[in-house]
Design a protein around this motif. Sequence first.
Motif, PDB file in Angstrom:
ATOM      1  N   LEU A  82     -20.695 -17.261  15.445  1.00  0.00           N
ATOM      2  CA  LEU A  82     -19.392 -16.600  15.485  1.00  0.00           C
ATOM      3  C   LEU A  82     -19.286 -15.645  16.666  1.00  0.00           C
ATOM      4  O   LEU A  82     -18.249 -15.578  17.339  1.00  0.00           O
ATOM      5  CB  LEU A  82     -19.155 -15.840  14.178  1.00  0.00           C
ATOM      6  N   PHE A 142     -10.043  -8.879   9.340  1.00  0.00           N
ATOM      7  CA  PHE A 142     -10.122 -10.067   8.490  1.00  0.00           C
ATOM      8  C   PHE A 142     -11.376  -9.976   7.629  1.00  0.00           C
ATOM      9  O   PHE A 142     -12.363  -9.330   7.988  1.00  0.00           O
ATOM     10  CB  PHE A 142     -10.136 -11.356   9.323  1.00  0.00           C
ATOM     11  N   GLN A 173      -8.377 -18.642  14.485  1.00  0.00           N
ATOM     12  CA  GLN A 173      -7.578 -17.505  14.040  1.00  0.00           C
ATOM     13  C   GLN A 173      -6.852 -17.768  12.722  1.00  0.00           C
ATOM     14  O   GLN A 173      -7.032 -17.035  11.750  1.00  0.00           O
ATOM     15  CB  GLN A 173      -6.559 -17.137  15.130  1.00  0.00           C
ATOM     16  N   ARG A 196     -16.775 -18.043   3.440  1.00  0.00           N
ATOM     17  CA  ARG A 196     -16.866 -19.412   3.923  1.00  0.00           C
ATOM     18  C   ARG A 196     -18.221 -20.003   3.538  1.00  0.00           C
ATOM     19  O   ARG A 196     -19.234 -19.300   3.512  1.00  0.00           O
ATOM     20  CB  ARG A 196     -16.695 -19.470   5.447  1.00  0.00           C
ATOM     21  N   ILE A 209     -17.375  -8.945  14.674  1.00  0.00           N
ATOM     22  CA  ILE A 209     -17.468  -9.993  13.663  1.00  0.00           C
ATOM     23  C   ILE A 209     -18.907 -10.078  13.175  1.00  0.00           C
ATOM     24  O   ILE A 209     -19.847  -9.998  13.968  1.00  0.00           O
ATOM     25  CB  ILE A 209     -16.989 -11.356  14.225  1.00  0.00           C
ATOM     26  N   LEU A 241     -10.731 -17.910  10.061  1.00  0.00           N
ATOM     27  CA  LEU A 241     -10.911 -16.478   9.803  1.00  0.00           C
ATOM     28  C   LEU A 241      -9.869 -15.879   8.872  1.00  0.00           C
ATOM     29  O   LEU A 241     -10.143 -14.863   8.227  1.00  0.00           O
ATOM     30  CB  LEU A 241     -10.903 -15.696  11.125  1.00  0.00           C
ATOM     31  N   ARG A 242      -8.696 -16.501   8.776  1.00  0.00           N
ATOM     32  CA  ARG A 242      -7.623 -15.820   8.050  1.00  0.00           C
ATOM     33  C   ARG A 242      -6.961 -16.656   6.955  1.00  0.00           C
ATOM     34  O   ARG A 242      -6.147 -16.130   6.206  1.00  0.00           O
ATOM     35  CB  ARG A 242      -6.571 -15.321   9.047  1.00  0.00           C
ATOM     36  N   ILE A 286     -17.605 -13.048   5.724  1.00  0.00           N
ATOM     37  CA  ILE A 286     -17.351 -12.757   7.136  1.00  0.00           C
ATOM     38  C   ILE A 286     -16.355 -11.607   7.218  1.00  0.00           C
ATOM     39  O   ILE A 286     -15.276 -11.664   6.623  1.00  0.00           O
ATOM     40  CB  ILE A 286     -16.777 -13.985   7.861  1.00  0.00           C
ATOM     41  N   TYR A 314     -11.736 -18.996  20.734  1.00  0.00           N
ATOM     42  CA  TYR A 314     -11.643 -17.977  19.687  1.00  0.00           C
ATOM     43  C   TYR A 314     -10.196 -17.717  19.282  1.00  0.00           C
ATOM     44  O   TYR A 314      -9.903 -17.481  18.107  1.00  0.00           O
ATOM     45  CB  TYR A 314     -12.295 -16.677  20.160  1.00  0.00           C
ATOM     46  N   THR A 338     -16.699 -15.590  20.194  1.00  0.00           N
ATOM     47  CA  THR A 338     -15.865 -14.501  20.715  1.00  0.00           C
ATOM     48  C   THR A 338     -15.957 -14.410  22.234  1.00  0.00           C
ATOM     49  O   THR A 338     -15.092 -13.802  22.869  1.00  0.00           O
ATOM     50  CB  THR A 338     -16.275 -13.148  20.106  1.00  0.00           C
TER      51      THR A 338
END
Length: 434
Positions: A122, A69, A138, A73, A39, A142-143, A60, A132, A126
């Motif tokens: 970030l 991904f 998730q 942001r 990431i 991130l998505r 990101i 995370y 992880t």
Amino acid sequence: MDQAQEDNSQGFQNEKQEEPTLEQQIVQTAEYPNSPIEIAITDAITKDGGLGIKYTVYLIKGLDNQGSFEVFRRYNDFYELRVALIKKWPGCYIPPIPEKLLGSGNDAEIVQIRKRLMEIFLNVLTELPYIYYSEDIQQLFLRSTNTEINKVFQQQKQVTSADIIDRFKRAFPNLDVRDSSNSEYMLQISTFQGQLKKSQVHLKQYIEQSQVVAQTRKQIQNEKLNLFFGSLPLYEKVNLTEYVYGKENLLILSNPQNIEPLTKLLDQLKEVYKKFNSLDNITDLFRFELKDAESIQQSLTYRDQLLIQRANQEQKMREDQAELAKIAAGKQTLTTITNSVFNKAKDQSQVKVEQKISEGQQEIERLSQLYNITTAIIATKEIQKYRKTRINHYHKFLRQVQNQEQQVYECENELLQKIVEECERLSEQQNIQS
């Protein structure tokens, strides 16, 4: 130790567990850090929002066992994510992000500092698989394609003490929870708090020192560029031209034949200087560790606040019990003795107060349990993790410094090598002619 305390000291493992969801299975069975997670914040773009308003988005990119991904942001998204995590994981360490600014957050230097530190944020997440792999990270951060994810976090339902306890039971199924009077845990936490306060004083000094050194280096790099591509070419034209009898092809930096290749190397060096200043990374190390210390301090503060919340709840329950005693004794009003309507109202009031007392007692028990849980989390997990993380991050920063210094050196050396090769070529040419 009595039987109740002995059962409690064995943690959550003896309690009846519901069938875990997919997210819970990931939390309990993920073989982190063996599962590779990549990431990074690869870019920061300042955009025009109209009416003279500018804003910055951070790109990101990453890859984990859920797939790849790529998402934009804004700073407020990071901020609200962290607020949500603190509410849902109180007492647990949540890595810091740069603080909010009263002025513009779109200043070039501020943007780069945020980019570097939020990437660290970030990457630290992880290392916390129970966070995370949560829905907040998730599915949302991130998505999700929602461009206002900060509002999604703001509108989430209020977290209750029961929610937190349930979440902790899933994330830490074998946690060694002990009675609040356990001196071993208390001593560990007290000692750690003293170390934190001491380190914060030194870190503030280190930040000031490293900022001065980093700025000095930038000035030296600029002066170096001015020397090679300002002063020395001028020196050749003004001082050396008469010694070569007007043959400019014997010169180096002012030689028209060399201008194009040297300019190309110069532009590369400028870009490297702009992109890499390893001393900025050293400043980031101290800056992040200071914010990190403040973050772990938040965990300790929350634990102390639980005692205040419990004391307030106990005071409220005593007031409710006093109110119930008045109702039971029929001392609310004189009319309650003879008036059936008021008697009925008295019964309803009594039921309501009794319910409040019951709910208050349950909340007191949950707050006590939560205090013991957070004490165990801090003493057995967060302190050890914090110390280990500090060393790991220090080693990582040193590797980054070495890598950046290597790239700067190679770029500088390529430029100097080109100049030396040209000197040698001209020397050989002169020897042949003579």
